[in-house]
Design a protein around this motif. Sequence first.
Motif, PDB file in Angstrom:
ATOM      1  N   ILE A  27      -7.962  15.161  -9.824  1.00 18.87           N
ATOM      2  CA  ILE A  27      -9.104  15.969  -9.417  1.00 18.87           C
ATOM      3  C   ILE A  27      -9.339  15.746  -7.920  1.00 18.87           C
ATOM      4  CG2 ILE A  27     -11.540  16.462  -9.761  1.00 18.87           C
ATOM      5  CD1 ILE A  27      -9.792  17.184 -12.137  1.00 18.87           C
ATOM      6  N   VAL A  28      -9.429  14.491  -7.538  1.00 21.44           N
ATOM      7  CA  VAL A  28      -9.467  14.088  -6.126  1.00 21.44           C
ATOM      8  C   VAL A  28      -8.277  13.158  -5.927  1.00 21.44           C
ATOM      9  CG1 VAL A  28     -10.763  12.924  -4.306  1.00 21.44           C
ATOM     10  CG2 VAL A  28     -11.986  14.246  -6.060  1.00 21.44           C
ATOM     11  N   PRO A  29      -7.318  13.514  -5.081  1.00 25.80           N
ATOM     12  CA  PRO A  29      -6.086  12.726  -4.932  1.00 25.80           C
ATOM     13  C   PRO A  29      -6.346  11.238  -4.745  1.00 25.80           C
ATOM     14  CG  PRO A  29      -5.887  14.754  -3.690  1.00 25.80           C
ATOM     15  CD  PRO A  29      -7.304  14.698  -4.194  1.00 25.80           C
ATOM     16  N   GLY A  30      -5.758  10.472  -5.669  1.00 26.88           N
ATOM     17  CA  GLY A  30      -5.843   9.026  -5.580  1.00 26.88           C
ATOM     18  C   GLY A  30      -7.172   8.425  -5.996  1.00 26.88           C
ATOM     19  N   GLU A  31      -8.151   9.266  -6.361  1.00 34.86           N
ATOM     20  CA  GLU A  31      -9.481   8.740  -6.662  1.00 34.86           C
ATOM     21  C   GLU A  31     -10.013   9.161  -8.028  1.00 34.86           C
ATOM     22  OE1 GLU A  31     -12.249   9.661  -3.575  1.00 34.86           O
ATOM     23  OE2 GLU A  31     -10.874   9.132  -1.960  1.00 34.86           O
ATOM     24  N   LYS A  32      -9.841  10.437  -8.371  1.00 35.14           N
ATOM     25  CA  LYS A  32     -10.437  10.947  -9.605  1.00 35.14           C
ATOM     26  C   LYS A  32      -9.390  11.717 -10.390  1.00 35.14           C
ATOM     27  CE  LYS A  32     -14.833  13.104 -10.944  1.00 35.14           C
ATOM     28  NZ  LYS A  32     -16.013  13.834 -10.411  1.00 35.14           N
ATOM     29  N   PHE A  33      -9.352  11.503 -11.710  1.00 34.25           N
ATOM     30  CA  PHE A  33      -8.305  12.067 -12.551  1.00 34.25           C
ATOM     31  C   PHE A  33      -8.903  12.684 -13.812  1.00 34.25           C
ATOM     32  CE2 PHE A  33      -6.777   8.556 -10.080  1.00 34.25           C
ATOM     33  CZ  PHE A  33      -5.532   8.955  -9.620  1.00 34.25           C
ATOM     34  N   ALA A  61      -3.300   3.032  -9.921  1.00 32.09           N
ATOM     35  CA  ALA A  61      -1.932   3.570  -9.911  1.00 32.09           C
ATOM     36  C   ALA A  61      -1.180   3.125 -11.160  1.00 32.09           C
ATOM     37  CB  ALA A  61      -1.196   3.106  -8.660  1.00 32.09           C
ATOM     38  N   ASP A  62      -1.352   1.859 -11.544  1.00 32.20           N
ATOM     39  CA  ASP A  62      -0.690   1.360 -12.752  1.00 32.20           C
ATOM     40  C   ASP A  62      -1.222   2.074 -13.999  1.00 32.20           C
ATOM     41  OD1 ASP A  62       0.778  -0.390 -11.231  1.00 32.20           O
ATOM     42  OD2 ASP A  62      -0.538  -2.110 -11.576  1.00 32.20           O
ATOM     43  N   LEU A  63      -2.544   2.308 -14.022  1.00 33.93           N
ATOM     44  CA  LEU A  63      -3.147   2.958 -15.183  1.00 33.93           C
ATOM     45  C   LEU A  63      -2.648   4.392 -15.325  1.00 33.93           C
ATOM     46  CD1 LEU A  63      -5.152   3.121 -17.513  1.00 33.93           C
ATOM     47  CD2 LEU A  63      -6.949   3.689 -15.839  1.00 33.93           C
ATOM     48  N   THR A  64      -2.612   5.134 -14.229  1.00 33.58           N
ATOM     49  CA  THR A  64      -2.152   6.519 -14.316  1.00 33.58           C
ATOM     50  C   THR A  64      -0.689   6.592 -14.740  1.00 33.58           C
ATOM     51  OG1 THR A  64      -1.680   6.520 -11.932  1.00 33.58           O
ATOM     52  CG2 THR A  64      -3.832   7.373 -12.627  1.00 33.58           C
ATOM     53  N   THR A  65       0.102   5.638 -14.246  1.00 29.97           N
ATOM     54  CA  THR A  65       1.511   5.603 -14.662  1.00 29.97           C
ATOM     55  C   THR A  65       1.619   5.317 -16.159  1.00 29.97           C
ATOM     56  OG1 THR A  65       2.197   4.821 -12.475  1.00 29.97           O
ATOM     57  CG2 THR A  65       3.733   4.467 -14.297  1.00 29.97           C
ATOM     58  N   GLU A  66       0.788   4.397 -16.634  1.00 31.98           N
ATOM     59  CA  GLU A  66       0.793   4.048 -18.065  1.00 31.98           C
ATOM     60  C   GLU A  66       0.360   5.244 -18.919  1.00 31.98           C
ATOM     61  OE1 GLU A  66      -1.706   1.271 -21.234  1.00 31.98           O
ATOM     62  OE2 GLU A  66      -1.942   0.934 -19.070  1.00 31.98           O
ATOM     63  N   ALA A  89     -10.787  14.542 -20.458  1.00 34.83           N
ATOM     64  CA  ALA A  89     -11.525  13.295 -20.237  1.00 34.83           C
ATOM     65  C   ALA A  89     -11.329  12.927 -18.774  1.00 34.83           C
ATOM     66  CB  ALA A  89     -11.014  12.182 -21.140  1.00 34.83           C
ATOM     67  N   ILE A  90     -12.426  12.844 -18.046  1.00 32.65           N
ATOM     68  CA  ILE A  90     -12.382  12.584 -16.608  1.00 32.65           C
ATOM     69  C   ILE A  90     -12.681  11.107 -16.340  1.00 32.65           C
ATOM     70  CG2 ILE A  90     -13.457  13.156 -14.389  1.00 32.65           C
ATOM     71  CD1 ILE A  90     -14.101  15.911 -15.545  1.00 32.65           C
ATOM     72  N   PHE A  91     -11.952  10.528 -15.409  1.00 32.02           N
ATOM     73  CA  PHE A  91     -12.232   9.140 -15.028  1.00 32.02           C
ATOM     74  C   PHE A  91     -11.902   8.923 -13.558  1.00 32.02           C
ATOM     75  CE2 PHE A  91      -7.800   9.177 -16.292  1.00 32.02           C
ATOM     76  CZ  PHE A  91      -7.169   8.335 -15.398  1.00 32.02           C
ATOM     77  N   ASP A  92     -12.450   7.849 -13.021  1.00 27.76           N
ATOM     78  CA  ASP A  92     -12.167   7.474 -11.639  1.00 27.76           C
ATOM     79  C   ASP A  92     -11.943   5.974 -11.557  1.00 27.76           C
ATOM     80  OD1 ASP A  92     -14.687   6.328 -11.828  1.00 27.76           O
ATOM     81  OD2 ASP A  92     -15.677   7.973 -10.775  1.00 27.76           O
ATOM     82  N   ALA A  93     -12.027   5.429 -10.353  1.00 28.01           N
ATOM     83  CA  ALA A  93     -11.712   4.015 -10.156  1.00 28.01           C
ATOM     84  C   ALA A  93     -12.649   3.078 -10.908  1.00 28.01           C
ATOM     85  CB  ALA A  93     -11.739   3.685  -8.666  1.00 28.01           C
ATOM     86  N   SER A  94     -13.805   3.578 -11.335  1.00 25.93           N
ATOM     87  CA  SER A  94     -14.758   2.705 -12.027  1.00 25.93           C
ATOM     88  C   SER A  94     -14.192   2.128 -13.321  1.00 25.93           C
ATOM     89  CB  SER A  94     -16.050   3.477 -12.323  1.00 25.93           C
ATOM     90  OG  SER A  94     -15.798   4.580 -13.183  1.00 25.93           O
ATOM     91  N   ALA A 139       0.838  -1.206   0.000  1.00 29.11           N
ATOM     92  CA  ALA A 139       0.000   0.000   0.000  1.00 29.11           C
ATOM     93  C   ALA A 139       0.871   1.254   0.000  1.00 29.11           C
ATOM     94  CB  ALA A 139      -0.921  -0.002   1.223  1.00 29.11           C
ATOM     95  N   PHE A 140       1.969   1.214   0.742  1.00 24.09           N
ATOM     96  CA  PHE A 140       2.883   2.357   0.793  1.00 24.09           C
ATOM     97  C   PHE A 140       3.501   2.602  -0.582  1.00 24.09           C
ATOM     98  CE2 PHE A 140       7.214   4.019   2.258  1.00 24.09           C
ATOM     99  CZ  PHE A 140       6.754   5.316   2.381  1.00 24.09           C
ATOM    100  N   GLU A 141       3.846   1.545  -1.272  1.00 27.93           N
ATOM    101  CA  GLU A 141       4.443   1.694  -2.600  1.00 27.93           C
ATOM    102  C   GLU A 141       3.432   2.273  -3.594  1.00 27.93           C
ATOM    103  OE1 GLU A 141       5.964  -2.180  -3.434  1.00 27.93           O
ATOM    104  OE2 GLU A 141       7.762  -1.909  -2.185  1.00 27.93           O
ATOM    105  N   VAL A 142       2.158   1.879  -3.452  1.00 27.58           N
ATOM    106  CA  VAL A 142       1.116   2.470  -4.297  1.00 27.58           C
ATOM    107  C   VAL A 142       1.000   3.961  -4.009  1.00 27.58           C
ATOM    108  CG1 VAL A 142      -1.375   2.550  -4.736  1.00 27.58           C
ATOM    109  CG2 VAL A 142      -0.206   0.342  -4.579  1.00 27.58           C
ATOM    110  N   PHE A 143       1.028   4.303  -2.717  1.00 30.33           N
ATOM    111  CA  PHE A 143       0.981   5.709  -2.310  1.00 30.33           C
ATOM    112  C   PHE A 143       2.128   6.497  -2.932  1.00 30.33           C
ATOM    113  CE2 PHE A 143       2.739   8.861   0.671  1.00 30.33           C
ATOM    114  CZ  PHE A 143       1.672   9.718   0.808  1.00 30.33           C
ATOM    115  N   LEU A 144       3.333   5.947  -2.894  1.00 37.37           N
ATOM    116  CA  LEU A 144       4.499   6.635  -3.453  1.00 37.37           C
ATOM    117  C   LEU A 144       4.349   6.839  -4.953  1.00 37.37           C
ATOM    118  CD1 LEU A 144       7.398   4.830  -1.529  1.00 37.37           C
ATOM    119  CD2 LEU A 144       6.538   7.142  -1.149  1.00 37.37           C
ATOM    120  N   ARG A 145       3.845   5.806  -5.644  1.00 36.93           N
ATOM    121  CA  ARG A 145       3.663   5.930  -7.098  1.00 36.93           C
ATOM    122  C   ARG A 145       2.648   7.005  -7.427  1.00 36.93           C
ATOM    123  NH1 ARG A 145       3.653   0.214  -7.113  1.00 36.93           N
ATOM    124  NH2 ARG A 145       1.410   0.160  -7.543  1.00 36.93           N
ATOM    125  N   GLN A 146       1.558   7.031  -6.679  1.00 40.96           N
ATOM    126  CA  GLN A 146       0.525   8.030  -6.935  1.00 40.96           C
ATOM    127  C   GLN A 146       1.036   9.444  -6.696  1.00 40.96           C
ATOM    128  OE1 GLN A 146      -2.634   6.750  -4.339  1.00 40.96           O
ATOM    129  NE2 GLN A 146      -3.603   5.485  -5.891  1.00 40.96           N
TER     130      GLN A 146
END
Length: 647
Positions: free
Chosen positions: A461-467, A389-394, A239-244, A140-147
Motif C-alpha cells: 500500500i505504501v512501499p516498504g511501510e504498509k501492506f 521484510a522477513d515477514l512479507t517474504t514469509e 487484511a491490512i498491516f504495517d510495521a506495528s 540496509a541495501f539487502e533489505v531494500f532488494l528483498r522488499q
Amino acid sequence: MITAIRNLINSRWGVVIAIAFVGLIGVAFALGDVTGSGSFGGLGGANVAKVGDQDVSLGELDQALDNRLEAERKDNPTLDMAKFVESGGYDSTLNALLNRYALATYGADNGIAVSKRLVDSEILQFPGVKGVDGKFSRPAFEVFLRQMGLTEKMVRDDLTQNFYARQMLGIAGKAGKAPESLVLPYASLLLEKRSGQVGVVPAAAFVPTTPPSETVLAQFYKTNASRYTIPEKRSVSYAIFDASVVNAKAEPTEKDIADYYKTNAAQYAATETRDFTQVVFPTEAAAKAAADRITAGENIGAVASAVGLSASTKSGMTRDALTKETTKAVADAIFAASANGVSRPAKGAVGWHLARVSAVKQLGAKPLAAVRDEISKTIAGEKRGELLADLTTEIESEFDSGATIADMAKAQGLTVETTPMLFATGQNPDNPAYKPIPEMARILPAAFDLETDSSAQLIEIVPGEKFAMIAVAEAVEAAPAPLKEIRDVVAKQWALAEGDKKAKAVAEQVRKAIAGGKSLNEALAATGVRLPAPETVSGTRGQMSTGQQIPPPLMMLFAMKKGTAKTLSAGGDRGWFIVQLNEVIKGDASKETEMLAARRQEMEGLLAQEYIAQMINAAAKESGVTRNEELIARRKKELTTRGTNGQ
C-alpha cells in the motif's frame, strides 16, 4: 511477489528510472517502435530476443509488461493485460526493452564508459540504503532488494543500461535550429482561417412510429450487447498491516544498545568545533605574506580584498568535516591554531588556505545514558525494517504454498475484512453512496488482476511501510444486463438507430444537392422534412491543436476543399451533420514574433525526437537485434487469451 514502485516500461523497477532521467528516457523510449527486427536463429526457448551477444529473457519482458500495466492503471483502473496488449502495449513495451539493450551494447562497443563508481553513486540515492551514519549500509541495501523483489545484479544492469542511454540520447537529442524556410510556412498555416455552414439532420426526426417486434428487439439487443454490458464485479477479502505488527520483536535489548554505543563510540566522543574565516591564495608565498599582515593586526577580509580575493566564514566545523571538505593538511593547520590565532598556510585542493580562528568550542563526550533513547529508536527502526521484510517474504511463501488470508491474519493477530461487490473503479452498484477506504486505490487494481481461483497475494500500500493481503472472495463476470430488465431503454435505442439510418440517407441527399449547385438552405428545404436551420461556423487551423475540445464539424472544415460539402455522423445514433466549406483565408505569421519563436521551439523539439529515434535505429542496426518471433507471438496470444499477466 510484492509489487514495488514501478513506473516506466523500459525498466524492471520504477525507482531506478525515477531517480535517473525520467524526462529524457521517457521521450526516447516513447519511440519504441523503431527497433529493427531480424530473423529468428540460435535463440534459447526462454529468450524473446538476442541483442549483440546478450539474451533478453521472457522473464524480463513479463516484468516490463507488469511495470507498464501498473503505470497505466493509475489513469485507467479497469485496464487488464488483455486490453493493454490489444491496444499495442505489448509491442511498444517489447520494442522499448530491446532499444534499451541495443543502446547499451552500441555504447559499450563504441567506447562509451559507465563506471562502477557511477552506478554506486546512483545506488546511494535509493531510499533506505544508508545507515544511521549516512553511509552506505550493506544490510540496509539487502533489505531494500528483498522488499523490491530484486537482485543486486538486476539493479546494476538496469542502472548501467540507463546511463549508456542517458549519455548517447542526451547528445543525439541536441538538434540544430529549425530552418526559417520551415518555421514561417508552418506558423502561417496555423493562422489559416476557414468558415462555412453546418446543417443537422437529427435521428429523432425519423424514429419509427411502430414499436419493434420482440424478435427485432432481441436481435438488436444481441447485436449491441456491448452497450448494455455491466462491468465485472468482485468482492475482495483483505487484511491490512504495517510495521506495528513487528514492534514488540523490534525492541532492542540493553546489550543491543550497549553494543551499538561501543561500535559507534567515535560518534559520541568529545568533539571540538571551530569557527573561522579563511582565504584561499594561489601561491604559498602570497599566503605567507598575508599571514604576516593578519598576525600584525590587519583584518583578514581587507587583506583578501586588497589582492582581489574574498574571504569565507565557516561555523561549527569539526576536524573530520573540514578534512572531507578540503584536505587533511588544511584541517590540521586550522585546528592547530589557537582561538583568535592565525593558521599556518596549508595546501588545499586548489590553492593555499589561510584562516583566522574566531572561536573554539569543546563539546563533551555523550555518555550512554544521555543517548540511550536515541540509540534505542535507531536500532528499533532498523530492526522493524528487517523484520517486516522477513515477514512479507514469509507471507508470500505461505501463500505460494496454499495458505489463506485467514491463516496468515490469525497468525499475526489481524482482522480480515470483505468488501461488497464492487466495480474496478470502487463503485458499489447496489449502494451509490458507498465510499471505499483509501487503501482500495491500491487493493482493487491488484484484486481485479488476480485469477478468480488464484491464491492470496501480498501487495504494498505504501512501499516498504504498509501492506495488504488480498484474495478474491466472489466475482461476477462482465455480462449484458438481462433484456427484460432494460427493455424500455433498448427499445428507445432501437428507434434512434433506425432513425439514424434514415437521417444518414437524407444527409447524403442534401450533400448531393449541394454538389449539384444548390445552397445548403435550399438542399435542406428540398428534403420535405422540418429540419433545424444551418449555422455558420469558423475557426483557425491553430485552434485544432490547442488540446481543447473542438466540435467535429469545425474540425471537418480543415479536411475539405473549398466549395465542397461532406457528411459527418453525430455519433451515438443521434443523427448526421452536413458540413460545407465556403471560404479559406491563408495565414501570414511573418510579423508574429512570439508565435514564430514558439513554433521554432516546437519544431526543434520534433527534430530532437527524430534525432533520438535515428540514434536508436542506428544502435539497433549496429548491435544486431534478433527476435524470437515464434515465442513473441505465442506469449502475446497467451496474454490476450488469459486477460492476465500470466504470472
